[in-house]
Design a protein around this motif. Structure first.
Motif: not given
Length: 135
Positions: A99-121
């Motif tokens: 979720x962005x200031x101006x919308x939303x970006x969605x990206x499908x991939x394997x290992x999305x859970x761990x990648x989202x956690x790392x990106x959030x950090x």
């Protein structure tokens, strides 16, 4: 050391991009599928790579998708403009929902859970840096 630019998130997958139009080659290969997907899903799933470069998140469309669709270019998102990063599951695979200031970006991939956690950090770490430290 310790800055967001030192961490690496790099995933192959596909991003949901709104308003994509098929190139001449794309219309030959897929007919009106691009138009149907735009109207039914709100965009087209474009293959490529999502990676962090400095304090930016960059989606680079694949060579093939650049030829099958008109005007595709890299999409750059400043980590400082990210509000939230979450992992989601659908029937096909996991997804990173940003979720962005101006919308939303969605990206499908394997290992999305761990990648989202790392990106959030990385986003949280970017928020703690003084604004004038941003390149």
């Amino acid at each position: 050391p310790g800055g967001p630019e030192d961490d690496v998130v790099s995933k192959s997958g596909s991003a949901l991009i709104a308003g994509v139009k098929a190139s001449r080659l794309g219309r030959i290969v897929s007919g009106d599928a691009v138009e149907r997907m735009n109207s039914s899903v709100g965009g087209v799933w474009i293959g490529g790579r999502l990676s962090v470069s400095g304090r930016d998140l960059v989606f680079s469309p694949s060579w093939l998708d650049r030829r099958l669709h008109e005007g595709l270019a890299d999409i750059t998102i400043r980590l400082s403009s990210v509000r939230t990063v979450q992992a989601a599951r659908d029937r096909a695979s996991g997804a990173i929902v940003i979720d962005l200031e101006g919308g939303r970006f969605c990206f499908r991939c394997n290992g999305a859970g761990s990648a989202a956690e790392e990106l959030s950090k990385m986003v949280e770490e970017t928020r703690r840096l003084p604004a004038d430290d941003a390149p």
